[in-house]
Scaffold this active site. Structure first.
Site, PDB file in Angstrom:
ATOM      1  N   ALA A 136       0.561  -1.093   0.247  1.00 17.97           N
ATOM      2  CA  ALA A 136      -0.089   0.190  -0.007  1.00 17.97           C
ATOM      3  C   ALA A 136       0.978   1.287  -0.162  1.00 17.97           C
ATOM      4  O   ALA A 136       0.626   2.194  -0.162  1.00 17.97           O
ATOM      5  CB  ALA A 136      -1.055   0.098   1.401  1.00 17.97           C
ATOM      6  N   ARG A 149      10.887   7.286  -1.407  1.00 17.54           N
ATOM      7  CA  ARG A 149      12.373   7.439  -1.655  1.00 17.54           C
ATOM      8  C   ARG A 149      12.256   7.141  -2.907  1.00 17.54           C
ATOM      9  O   ARG A 149      14.106   7.711  -3.611  1.00 17.54           O
ATOM     10  CB  ARG A 149      12.832   6.397  -1.066  1.00 17.54           C
ATOM     11  CG  ARG A 149      13.647   7.206  -0.045  1.00 17.54           C
ATOM     12  CD  ARG A 149      14.194   6.274   1.682  1.00 17.54           C
ATOM     13  NE  ARG A 149      13.288   5.207   1.949  1.00 17.54           N
ATOM     14  CZ  ARG A 149      13.472   4.151   2.873  1.00 17.54           C
ATOM     15  NH1 ARG A 149      14.868   3.545   2.967  1.00 17.54           N
ATOM     16  NH2 ARG A 149      12.233   3.589   2.753  1.00 17.54           N
ATOM     17  N   ASN A 163      15.589  -8.005  11.110  1.00 20.27           N
ATOM     18  CA  ASN A 163      13.796  -8.673  10.908  1.00 20.27           C
ATOM     19  C   ASN A 163      13.785  -8.432   9.041  1.00 20.27           C
ATOM     20  O   ASN A 163      13.350  -7.504   8.925  1.00 20.27           O
ATOM     21  CB  ASN A 163      12.623  -7.612  11.702  1.00 20.27           C
ATOM     22  CG  ASN A 163      11.363  -8.026  11.124  1.00 20.27           C
ATOM     23  OD1 ASN A 163      11.206  -8.657  10.686  1.00 20.27           O
ATOM     24  ND2 ASN A 163      10.504  -7.197  10.974  1.00 20.27           N
ATOM     25  N   TYR A 207      12.314   0.300 -47.000  1.00 13.84           N
ATOM     26  CA  TYR A 207      11.204   0.713 -46.170  1.00 13.84           C
ATOM     27  C   TYR A 207       9.918  -0.104 -46.754  1.00 13.84           C
ATOM     28  O   TYR A 207       9.256  -0.083 -47.865  1.00 13.84           O
ATOM     29  CB  TYR A 207      10.933   2.242 -46.184  1.00 13.84           C
ATOM     30  CG  TYR A 207       9.558   1.940 -44.628  1.00 13.84           C
ATOM     31  CD1 TYR A 207       8.959   1.718 -43.477  1.00 13.84           C
ATOM     32  CD2 TYR A 207       8.436   2.979 -45.879  1.00 13.84           C
ATOM     33  CE1 TYR A 207       7.715   1.328 -43.232  1.00 13.84           C
ATOM     34  CE2 TYR A 207       6.787   2.437 -44.943  1.00 13.84           C
ATOM     35  CZ  TYR A 207       6.659   1.862 -43.570  1.00 13.84           C
ATOM     36  OH  TYR A 207       5.469   1.550 -43.212  1.00 13.84           O
TER      37      TYR A 207
HETATM   38  C1  UD1 Z   1       9.574  -2.949   8.005  1.00 18.73           C
HETATM   39  C2  UD1 Z   1       9.757  -3.726   9.406  1.00 18.73           C
HETATM   40  C3  UD1 Z   1      11.192  -3.652   9.631  1.00 18.73           C
HETATM   41  C4  UD1 Z   1      11.847  -4.850   8.892  1.00 18.73           C
HETATM   42  C5  UD1 Z   1      11.727  -4.569   7.702  1.00 18.73           C
HETATM   43  C6  UD1 Z   1      12.299  -4.900   6.389  1.00 18.73           C
HETATM   44  C7  UD1 Z   1       7.685  -2.867  10.739  1.00 18.73           C
HETATM   45  C8  UD1 Z   1       7.375  -2.055  12.044  1.00 18.73           C
HETATM   46  N1  UD1 Z   1       8.713  -2.945  10.369  1.00 18.73           N
HETATM   47  O1  UD1 Z   1      10.650  -1.357   8.332  1.00 18.73           O
HETATM   48  O2  UD1 Z   1      11.180  -4.332  11.306  1.00 18.73           O
HETATM   49  O3  UD1 Z   1      13.273  -4.378   9.574  1.00 18.73           O
HETATM   50  O4  UD1 Z   1       9.952  -3.825   6.966  1.00 18.73           O
HETATM   51  O5  UD1 Z   1      11.810  -4.001   5.020  1.00 18.73           O
HETATM   52  O6  UD1 Z   1       7.386  -3.477  10.025  1.00 18.73           O
HETATM   53  N2  UD1 Z   1       3.389  -1.388   4.121  1.00 18.73           N
HETATM   54  C9  UD1 Z   1       2.101  -1.277   4.028  1.00 18.73           C
HETATM   55  N3  UD1 Z   1       0.977   0.139   4.951  1.00 18.73           N
HETATM   56  C10 UD1 Z   1       1.788   0.740   5.983  1.00 18.73           C
HETATM   57  C11 UD1 Z   1       2.837   0.473   6.277  1.00 18.73           C
HETATM   58  C12 UD1 Z   1       3.520  -0.243   5.638  1.00 18.73           C
HETATM   59  O7  UD1 Z   1       1.234  -1.845   3.440  1.00 18.73           O
HETATM   60  O8  UD1 Z   1       0.443   1.217   6.716  1.00 18.73           O
HETATM   61  C13 UD1 Z   1       4.245  -1.273   3.908  1.00 18.73           C
HETATM   62  C14 UD1 Z   1       4.960  -0.863   2.187  1.00 18.73           C
HETATM   63  O9  UD1 Z   1       4.585  -0.539   0.886  1.00 18.73           O
HETATM   64  C15 UD1 Z   1       5.948  -2.228   2.364  1.00 18.73           C
HETATM   65  C16 UD1 Z   1       6.068  -2.605   3.720  1.00 18.73           C
HETATM   66  O10 UD1 Z   1       4.685  -2.290   4.392  1.00 18.73           O
HETATM   67  O11 UD1 Z   1       6.423  -2.600   1.168  1.00 18.73           O
HETATM   68  C17 UD1 Z   1       7.290  -2.384   4.675  1.00 18.73           C
HETATM   69  O12 UD1 Z   1       7.004  -1.066   4.794  1.00 18.73           O
HETATM   70  P1  UD1 Z   1       7.748   0.071   5.088  1.00 18.73           P
HETATM   71  O13 UD1 Z   1       7.115   1.066   5.718  1.00 18.73           O
HETATM   72  O14 UD1 Z   1       8.839  -0.387   4.284  1.00 18.73           O
HETATM   73  O15 UD1 Z   1       8.532  -1.249   6.758  1.00 18.73           O
HETATM   74  P2  UD1 Z   1       9.798  -0.275   7.137  1.00 18.73           P
HETATM   75  O16 UD1 Z   1      10.322   0.793   7.371  1.00 18.73           O
HETATM   76  O17 UD1 Z   1      11.045  -0.572   5.995  1.00 18.73           O
HETATM   77 CA    CA Z   2      11.232  -1.023   3.506  1.00 14.34          CA
END
Ligand code: UD1
Ligand code: CA
Length: 457
Positions: A11, A16, A172, A369
């Site tokens: 979502a 970035r 993680n 052509y």
């Molecule tokens: C998350 C993990 C982190 C892990 C990392 C690995 C959590 C709190 N943290 O962090 O521990 O090391 O992934 O890459 O879970 N997304 C949604 N809806 C939301 C938020 C996120 O669909 O409300 C989706 C994003 O599009 C993405 C994924 O979830 O595909 C991960 O979200 P992101 O915000 O990138 O998490 P990180 O901060 O990287």
């Molecule tokens: Ca991420």
């Protein structure tokens, strides 16, 4: 095996990427990143898969419009990974079993790795198993905190971590197996009391531990696989690794790549054994290339079907075309969509074709052509021949019968037909149909004015 379903988080916008397009639709080795994640889940036996969509949800849905095992759940506002998974609840209503949770931005993840994770989770009767990795630079990831006995106790995000926790280098991956009943009984207890004020999915780890339930961490031996793509630098890196996998598979199946590091072949392309691909070629779409073909330097091939024994010479561009066996193209030829070349056709340098059919053994060797043309077999198209197919409003067809010889510098003003076995003399502008077995010639008689240049001086 019990049932496994998947939830794939997709979502987020992907800020970035600095892009007008949502992150998970950016292509890696020829297909949207989200497709790699979905296929990894499928390869692990997960069905159905619920995609949590938000940003540009309709565009993401469209990718999977015809795929019955994919459901989409809407997350209107991105309130965190915990909230995102909660949005999948309805999509998995009535499901009992293991839920595999992935992110849409990990294109390197393999089905086998997920299978291993699921098997480990089940063998140990865990309610939650997180896939972890030990990496040199854990910056930005959530850290896995273990107790003195090595048991996972919680996951802490970079932004919430103490200096000691930040020094931990087990991270993680964001990939988990969770039992559906545990997951949906507890997902609403996750709070947003943290540095980012988001609902963290990772809080389920400490929740399981507090309830005395089995919560495990399984470390992967290939940290590359869990690499999340957040920006275009990581996208390029992930794409490079995917291309390398594709190239290794091709080489193992008998295709020679002169320099695999400079060969750009997309997922889904098929190439037969004993074909050789020289550097700097791009081969994309659902292209199929037969065996014993040579693809020279700097060739671009998109959505083509190429038979056995074809030779595509340097710098040629082929799109949406079908080539039968032993066809030779280029150097520097351009085959546009709708081109169909039968066996042993020869297309030479600086020849462009579009919606053109050429019968067996026909040749257009130089500077030509051919558009909207139907050309029989054993036809010779002379240098500089042009089908004048466009009158500024409509396109018109040129039909040339078998065994015709078209001399150099001929213009065929379509619609026009040249009957079989005729000869069109060099320099002719053909405006009316030519009957079979005829000579067509249209030239202004030449005048030589002797001494003319001398008088001018
Ligand atoms: C998350 C993990 C982190 C892990 C990392 C690995 C959590 C709190 N943290 O962090 O521990 O090391 O992934 O890459 O879970 N997304 C949604 N809806 C939301 C938020 C996120 O669909 O409300 C989706 C994003 O599009 C993405 C994924 O979830 O595909 C991960 O979200 P992101 O915000 O990138 O998490 P990180 O901060 O990287
Ligand atoms: Ca991420």
């Amino acid at each position: 095996m019990d049932t496994v379903a998947a939830v794939i988080l997709a979502a987020g916008k992907g800020t970035r990427m600095k892009s007008g397009m949502v992150k998970v639709l950016h292509p890696a080795a020829g297909r949207p990143m989200i497709r790699w994640a979905v296929d990894a889940a499928r390869a692990a036996g997960a069905a159905p898969a619920v995609l949590v969509v938000g940003h540009q949800a309709d565009a993401v849905r469209r990718v999977f419009a015809d795929e019955a095992d994919i459901r989409c759940a809407m997350q209107e506002e991105q309130l965190g990974t915990g909230h995102a998974v909660a949005c999948a609840r309805e999509g998995l209503a009535g499901f009992k079993g293991t839920v595999l949770i992935l992110c849409g931005d990990t294109p390197l993840l393999r089905g086998e790795t997920l299978q291993g994770l699921i098997a480990y989770h089940r063998e140990n009767r865990a309610v939650l198993t997180v896939l972890t990795a030990v990496i040199a630079d854990p910056h930005g990831y959530g850290r896995v905190v273990r107790d003195s006995d090595g048991r996972v106790v919680r996951i802490v995000e970079q932004k919430d971590a103490t200096p000691e926790e930040r020094a931990l280098n087990e991270i993680n991956s964001g990939i988990y197996c969770m039992e559906a009943d545990f997951l949906f009984a507890n997902i609403d207890s996750v709070s947003s009391d943290n540095a980012q004020q988001e609902f963290y999915l990772t809080d389920l780890v400490s929740i399981a531990v507090k309830q005395g339930l089995a919560c495990l961490g399984r470390s992967t031996d290939d940290p590359d696989e869990i690499m999340g793509v957040n920006d275009r630098i990581q996208l390029a890196e992930a794409s490079r690794i995917l291309r390398r996998r594709i190239n290794l598979d091709l080489m193992c199946s008998g295709v020679s790549l002169v320099d695999p590091s400079q060969t750009y072949i997309d997922h889904g392309v098929r190439i037969g054994p004993d074909s050789i691909v020289h550097p700097n070629c791009s081969i994309s779409g659902s292209t199929v290339i037969g065996s014993g073909c040579t693809i020279e330097n700097g060739v671009s091939i998109k959505e083509c079907t190429i038979g056995d024994g074809c030779h595509i010479k340097a710098g040629s561009v082929l799109e949406g075309s079908v080539l039968h066996a032993d066809v030779s193209v280029g150097p520097m030829a351009h085959l546009r969509p709708g081109t169909l070349l039968h066996d042993q056709v020869k297309i030479g340098n600086f020849v462009e074709t579009k919606k053109a059919v050429m019968g067996q053994g026909s040749k257009a060797s130089h500077l030509t052509y051919l558009g909207d043309a139907e050309i029989g077999s054993n036809v010779n198209i002379g240098c500089g021949t042009i089908t004048c197919n466009y009158d500024g409003v409509n396109k018109h067809r040129t039909v040339i019968g078998d065994d015709v010889f078209i001399g150099s510098d001929v213009q065929l003003v379509a619609p026009v037909t040249v009957g079989r076995n005729s000869l069109v003399a060099a320099g002719t502008t053909v405006t009316v149909d030519v009957p079979p077995d005829s000579l067509a010639i249209s030239r202004v008689a030449q005048v030589n004015k002797e001494g003319w240049r001398l008088k001018k001086k």
